[in-house]
Design a protein around this motif. Structure first.
Motif, PDB file in Angstrom:
ATOM      1  N   LEU A   8      39.703  56.732  44.390  1.00 24.18           N
ATOM      2  CA  LEU A   8      39.338  55.849  45.496  1.00 24.18           C
ATOM      3  C   LEU A   8      39.820  54.427  45.229  1.00 24.18           C
ATOM      4  N   ALA A   9      39.602  53.934  44.014  1.00 23.90           N
ATOM      5  CA  ALA A   9      40.057  52.585  43.661  1.00 23.90           C
ATOM      6  C   ALA A   9      41.579  52.501  43.714  1.00 23.90           C
ATOM      7  N   THR A  10      42.263  53.553  43.276  1.00 21.12           N
ATOM      8  CA  THR A  10      43.728  53.585  43.341  1.00 21.12           C
ATOM      9  C   THR A  10      44.196  53.506  44.784  1.00 21.12           C
ATOM     10  N   SER A  11      43.566  54.276  45.643  1.00 22.78           N
ATOM     11  CA  SER A  11      43.938  54.278  47.055  1.00 22.78           C
ATOM     12  C   SER A  11      43.741  52.904  47.684  1.00 22.78           C
ATOM     13  N   LYS A  12      42.643  52.239  47.323  1.00 19.02           N
ATOM     14  CA  LYS A  12      42.383  50.904  47.869  1.00 19.02           C
ATOM     15  C   LYS A  12      43.438  49.901  47.405  1.00 19.02           C
ATOM     16  N   VAL A  13      43.820  49.977  46.136  1.00 17.51           N
ATOM     17  CA  VAL A  13      44.840  49.059  45.620  1.00 17.51           C
ATOM     18  C   VAL A  13      46.183  49.336  46.291  1.00 17.51           C
ATOM     19  N   ILE A  14      46.523  50.602  46.451  1.00 20.60           N
ATOM     20  CA  ILE A  14      47.782  50.955  47.118  1.00 20.60           C
ATOM     21  C   ILE A  14      47.797  50.372  48.520  1.00 20.60           C
ATOM     22  N   ASN A  32      44.058  41.151  44.340  1.00 22.25           N
ATOM     23  CA  ASN A  32      43.551  40.869  42.988  1.00 22.25           C
ATOM     24  C   ASN A  32      42.150  41.436  42.798  1.00 22.25           C
ATOM     25  N   ASN A  33      41.284  41.243  43.788  1.00 22.30           N
ATOM     26  CA  ASN A  33      39.916  41.763  43.693  1.00 22.30           C
ATOM     27  C   ASN A  33      39.905  43.282  43.572  1.00 22.30           C
ATOM     28  N   LEU A  34      40.724  43.936  44.377  1.00 21.31           N
ATOM     29  CA  LEU A  34      40.774  45.398  44.324  1.00 21.31           C
ATOM     30  C   LEU A  34      41.405  45.885  43.017  1.00 21.31           C
ATOM     31  N   MET A  35      42.392  45.151  42.507  1.00 23.82           N
ATOM     32  CA  MET A  35      43.003  45.511  41.227  1.00 23.82           C
ATOM     33  C   MET A  35      41.979  45.380  40.100  1.00 23.82           C
ATOM     34  N   ASN A  36      41.135  44.356  40.166  1.00 28.76           N
ATOM     35  CA  ASN A  36      40.086  44.188  39.150  1.00 28.76           C
ATOM     36  C   ASN A  36      39.047  45.304  39.234  1.00 28.76           C
ATOM     37  N   GLN A  65      48.919  30.103  52.959  1.00 24.71           N
ATOM     38  CA  GLN A  65      47.476  30.346  52.867  1.00 24.71           C
ATOM     39  C   GLN A  65      47.129  31.767  53.308  1.00 24.71           C
ATOM     40  N   GLU A  66      47.788  32.250  54.357  1.00 20.44           N
ATOM     41  CA  GLU A  66      47.528  33.623  54.819  1.00 20.44           C
ATOM     42  C   GLU A  66      48.004  34.638  53.783  1.00 20.44           C
ATOM     43  N   LEU A  67      49.129  34.336  53.160  1.00 21.19           N
ATOM     44  CA  LEU A  67      49.638  35.219  52.108  1.00 21.19           C
ATOM     45  C   LEU A  67      48.696  35.203  50.908  1.00 21.19           C
ATOM     46  N   ASP A  68      48.226  34.013  50.527  1.00 24.46           N
ATOM     47  CA  ASP A  68      47.313  33.902  49.387  1.00 24.46           C
ATOM     48  C   ASP A  68      46.003  34.647  49.634  1.00 24.46           C
ATOM     49  N   LYS A  69      45.549  34.667  50.867  1.00 22.20           N
ATOM     50  CA  LYS A  69      44.329  35.407  51.204  1.00 22.20           C
ATOM     51  C   LYS A  69      44.535  36.901  50.918  1.00 22.20           C
ATOM     52  N   GLU A  70      45.681  37.424  51.296  1.00 23.26           N
ATOM     53  CA  GLU A  70      45.977  38.837  51.039  1.00 23.26           C
ATOM     54  C   GLU A  70      46.138  39.089  49.539  1.00 23.26           C
ATOM     55  N   ARG A  71      46.759  38.168  48.850  1.00 27.68           N
ATOM     56  CA  ARG A  71      46.908  38.299  47.397  1.00 27.68           C
ATOM     57  C   ARG A  71      45.550  38.314  46.699  1.00 27.68           C
ATOM     58  N   ILE A 117      51.538  47.099  35.645  1.00 27.27           N
ATOM     59  CA  ILE A 117      51.554  46.885  37.098  1.00 27.27           C
ATOM     60  C   ILE A 117      51.098  45.464  37.416  1.00 27.27           C
ATOM     61  N   LYS A 118      50.015  45.022  36.766  1.00 25.90           N
ATOM     62  CA  LYS A 118      49.527  43.658  37.002  1.00 25.90           C
ATOM     63  C   LYS A 118      50.573  42.624  36.586  1.00 25.90           C
ATOM     64  N   TYR A 119      51.213  42.843  35.461  1.00 25.02           N
ATOM     65  CA  TYR A 119      52.249  41.921  34.971  1.00 25.02           C
ATOM     66  C   TYR A 119      53.413  41.850  35.960  1.00 25.02           C
ATOM     67  N   ASN A 120      53.877  43.005  36.410  1.00 29.60           N
ATOM     68  CA  ASN A 120      54.990  43.042  37.372  1.00 29.60           C
ATOM     69  C   ASN A 120      54.598  42.400  38.699  1.00 29.60           C
ATOM     70  N   LEU A 121      53.372  42.627  39.127  1.00 31.86           N
ATOM     71  CA  LEU A 121      52.895  42.026  40.372  1.00 31.86           C
ATOM     72  C   LEU A 121      52.902  40.501  40.261  1.00 31.86           C
ATOM     73  N   GLU A 122      52.420  39.990  39.151  1.00 29.44           N
ATOM     74  CA  GLU A 122      52.414  38.530  38.956  1.00 29.44           C
ATOM     75  C   GLU A 122      53.833  37.974  38.927  1.00 29.44           C
ATOM     76  N   ASN A 123      54.760  38.705  38.314  1.00 30.02           N
ATOM     77  CA  ASN A 123      56.160  38.253  38.293  1.00 30.02           C
ATOM     78  C   ASN A 123      56.785  38.250  39.684  1.00 30.02           C
ATOM     79  N   ILE A 124      56.459  39.249  40.482  1.00 23.20           N
ATOM     80  CA  ILE A 124      56.965  39.290  41.861  1.00 23.20           C
ATOM     81  C   ILE A 124      56.420  38.090  42.627  1.00 23.20           C
ATOM     82  N   ARG A 125      55.131  37.870  42.520  1.00 29.69           N
ATOM     83  CA  ARG A 125      54.514  36.746  43.231  1.00 29.69           C
ATOM     84  C   ARG A 125      55.096  35.412  42.766  1.00 29.69           C
ATOM     85  N   LYS A 126      55.274  35.274  41.466  1.00 30.31           N
ATOM     86  CA  LYS A 126      55.839  34.030  40.930  1.00 30.31           C
ATOM     87  C   LYS A 126      57.250  33.835  41.470  1.00 30.31           C
TER      88      LYS A 126
END
Length: 195
Positions: free
Chosen positions: A52-58, A89-93, A79-85, A114-123
């Protein structure tokens, strides 16, 4: 032919012992089945939360991917993008907490990657080193594919649970179908917004 005669005492002992032995054998068989059922239910409970948590993160990363593409096309504010990010982040945690609480430490390197790659994409998107629509689309899609692999890992982990493999494979098929439709929709909308 040998004639065996039992005394009354022996006959009573045999008459009492045979039903008790039968009761013990059938009780043992029943207990063994209950223990196996418990193992199956424990597996289902433990992994249902992870699935369930995996599905939510996906789902959240699919939405973030879409909003990132809209942002790159200058049709969405930061700001709208940061809200989604933040939602991702909350669901990933939560996902990470489920893995830790269910003692699936063998998954931690994959989640951290996955978290590391996600942060690199965002950066890369934030500092404008990733401005290409196609590149950002495929980077997010690769993260989502990595998350889809959790379903497959759970299936491989518990091959002994016969009926569950089919059920989890069906979940994988549904998630892949959902990802394919989301990818197609996101890619088409991205192309349309570019023009």
């Amino acid at each position: 032919v040998m004639n065996i005669s039992f005394s009354i005492k022996k006959k009573i002992i045999i008459l009492i012992t045979i039903p008790y032995l039968a009761f013990f054998v059938f009780s043992s068989i029943f207990l063994f089945q209950v223990i196996n059922d418990y193992k199956v239910f424990y597996f289902i409970k433990k992994n249902t939360y992870i699935l369930l948590a995996t599905s939510k993160v996906i789902h959240s990363l699919q939405k973030e991917r879409g909003k990132t593409l809209i942002y790159l096309n200058k049709n969405l504010t930061k700001q709208e993008l940061d809200k989604e990010r933040n939602n991702s982040n909350n669901l990933m945690n939560e996902f990470l907490k489920e893995i830790i609480s269910n003692k699936k430490s063998n998954y931690l390197p994959l989640v951290n990657n996955i978290k590391y790659n996600l942060e690199n994409i965002r950066k890369g998107i934030d500092d404008l080193s990733i401005i290409d629509f196609n590149k950002s689309f495929f980077l997010y899609s690769n993260l989502i594919d990595d998350l889809l692999n959790f379903y497959k890992r759970i299936i491989e982990e518990e091959r002994a649970l016969k009926g569950l493999e089919k059920f989890i494979y069906n979940l994988v098929i549904l998630e892949i179908a959902k990802e394919s439709i989301g990818s197609f929709r996101g890619y088409v909308v991205g192309i349309l917004l570019r023009n």
